[in-house]
Scaffold this active site. Structure first.
Site, short mmCIF file in Angstrom:
data_model
loop_
_atom_site.label_atom_id
_atom_site.label_comp_id
_atom_site.label_asym_id
_atom_site.label_seq_id
_atom_site.Cartn_x
_atom_site.Cartn_y
_atom_site.Cartn_z
N GLY A 65 0.83 -1.18 0.00
CA GLY A 65 0.00 0.00 0.00
C GLY A 65 0.87 1.24 0.00
O GLY A 65 2.03 1.20 0.42
N GLN A 118 2.80 10.00 1.43
CA GLN A 118 4.10 9.32 1.49
C GLN A 118 5.01 9.69 0.33
O GLN A 118 6.20 9.39 0.37
CB GLN A 118 3.91 7.81 1.54
CG GLN A 118 3.31 7.30 2.84
CD GLN A 118 3.23 5.80 2.87
OE1 GLN A 118 2.27 5.21 2.39
NE2 GLN A 118 4.24 5.16 3.43
N CYS A 135 6.26 -0.02 7.69
CA CYS A 135 5.82 1.12 6.89
C CYS A 135 6.97 1.60 6.02
O CYS A 135 8.11 1.70 6.49
CB CYS A 135 5.36 2.26 7.81
SG CYS A 135 4.80 3.73 6.93
N LEU A 136 6.66 1.91 4.78
CA LEU A 136 7.69 2.39 3.86
C LEU A 136 8.26 3.73 4.30
O LEU A 136 9.38 4.08 3.92
CB LEU A 136 7.12 2.51 2.44
CG LEU A 136 6.64 1.20 1.81
CD1 LEU A 136 6.02 1.47 0.43
CD2 LEU A 136 7.78 0.20 1.70
N HIS A 189 -4.20 0.95 7.71
CA HIS A 189 -2.87 1.55 7.70
C HIS A 189 -2.82 2.71 6.70
O HIS A 189 -2.35 3.81 7.03
CB HIS A 189 -1.84 0.48 7.34
CG HIS A 189 -0.44 0.95 7.29
ND1 HIS A 189 0.54 0.51 8.17
CD2 HIS A 189 0.20 1.82 6.47
CE1 HIS A 189 1.69 1.09 7.89
NE2 HIS A 189 1.51 1.89 6.84
N GLU A 190 -3.32 2.48 5.48
CA GLU A 190 -3.23 3.52 4.46
C GLU A 190 -4.19 4.67 4.74
O GLU A 190 -3.83 5.84 4.52
CB GLU A 190 -3.50 2.91 3.07
CG GLU A 190 -2.51 1.84 2.65
CD GLU A 190 -1.05 2.26 2.77
OE1 GLU A 190 -0.74 3.46 2.59
OE2 GLU A 190 -0.21 1.38 3.06
N HIS A 223 -2.72 7.01 7.23
CA HIS A 223 -1.77 7.95 6.64
C HIS A 223 -2.47 9.23 6.19
O HIS A 223 -1.91 10.33 6.32
CB HIS A 223 -1.07 7.32 5.42
CG HIS A 223 0.18 6.58 5.73
ND1 HIS A 223 1.25 7.16 6.37
CD2 HIS A 223 0.55 5.30 5.47
CE1 HIS A 223 2.23 6.26 6.49
NE2 HIS A 223 1.82 5.14 5.96
#
Length: 214
Positions: A68, A73, A126-127, A168-169, A172
Site C-alpha cells: 500500500g 508518502q 511502513c515504507l 494503515h493507508e 496515513h
C-alpha cells in the site's frame, strides 16, 4: 518564510513530481507532510494527471516493495491511496493472519469504521519508517467507504490482512503513522524480525519482550 513552491497548486506540484519518471521518492517519518493530514480529492488533478499520479503510486509501491502507498508518502497531501497484495506467504502464515491476495485498488477519500469488536495484533511495517516493525492491534474487520479513481462509490467490508492494509493507508491520510498505534515494547529492527519473530503470530514475541496481546 515559506517558499513560493510550498504554495503552488497541487496540480503543479504533482506535475513537477512526475517529471523525472520512474518510482517517486518516498517521504520518511519526520517530514511534516506525514502529520498534517490531507485534503479531500475533489478534482484538484485533471483526469489525465490523476491517472498518471495513480500509475506513479503503483510503480513506487511495487518498487519499494509494499502492499500500500498513500499520497502523503510521496509528499502530496491529497486523500488518495493505492493497495495491492499478491500475498506471497506460506499457507500457515496466510491462515493465521487472514492474508489473501488483493488486486490493485485505488482508494479516493476513504474512511473506515469497525465492524464488530474483534481485534487482531500482528507485526506491521511502513515504507515511511524503513528498517523497523512493531506489533499493532487493529480492528479485525472494517467497513470502508469512499470512491475509486473514476468517482464510483466504494462501500465494502474488509477482514483479516486486507482490513489491516486499508486501516494503515487510511490512517496515513489522517496524519497518523502505525507507530502511533503500536505496542512500542515490540519495536524490532528488520534484522531482529528475520532472526527471531518470523512466526505466524506475535505470541512468542509478546512473551519474550513483555507486552500483552488483545
Amino acid at each position: 518564510m515559506a517558499s513560493p513552491r510550498a504554495h503552488a497548486p497541487l496540480a503543479e506540484r504533482v506535475e513537477e513530481l512526475l517529471g523525472p519518471g520512474g518510482p517517486l521518492p518516498i517521504v520518511a517519518a519526520g517530514d511534516p507532510v506525514l502529520r498534517r493530514g490531507t485534503e479531500p480529492y475533489d478534482g484538484q488533478l485533471a483526469p489525465a494527471l490523476l491517472a498518471r499520479f495513480v500509475e506513479a503510486l503503483r510503480v513506487t509501491m511495487h518498487a519499494a516493495p509494499g502492499v500500500g502507498l498513500a499520497a502523503p508518502q510521496v509528499g502530496v497531501p491529497l486523500r488518495i491511496a493505492v493497495i495491492e497484495d499478491p500475498a506471497p506467504v506460506p499457507a500457515e502464515v496466510a491462515a493465521a493472519r487472514g492474508r489473501v491476495p488483493q488486486l490493485f485498488r485505488v482508494l479516493v477519500n476513504p474512511a473506515y469504521e469497525p465492524v464488530g469488536t474483534a481485534r487482531a495484533a500482528f507485526f506491521e511495517g511502513c515504507l515511511s519508517v524503513p528498517g523497523w516493525q512493531a506489533v499493532v492491534s487493529r480492528h479485525a474487520a472494517v467497513r470502508l467507504r469512499g470512491q475509486d479513481e473514476h468517482g464510483r462509490p466504494l462501500d465494502e467490508e474488509f477482514t483479516g490482512w486486507p482490513a489491516r492494509i486499508v486501516q494503515h493507508e487510511t490512517d496515513h491520510l489522517d496524519g497518523m503513522l502505525y507507530l502511533d498505534r503500536a505496542e512500542l515494547r515490540s519495536l524490532s529492527s528488520n534484522e531482529a524480525m528475520a532472526a527471531r519473530w518470523t512466526q505466524p503470530t506475535p505470541a512468542t514475541a509478546a512473551e519474550a519482550l513483555g507486552f500483552a496481546l488483545p
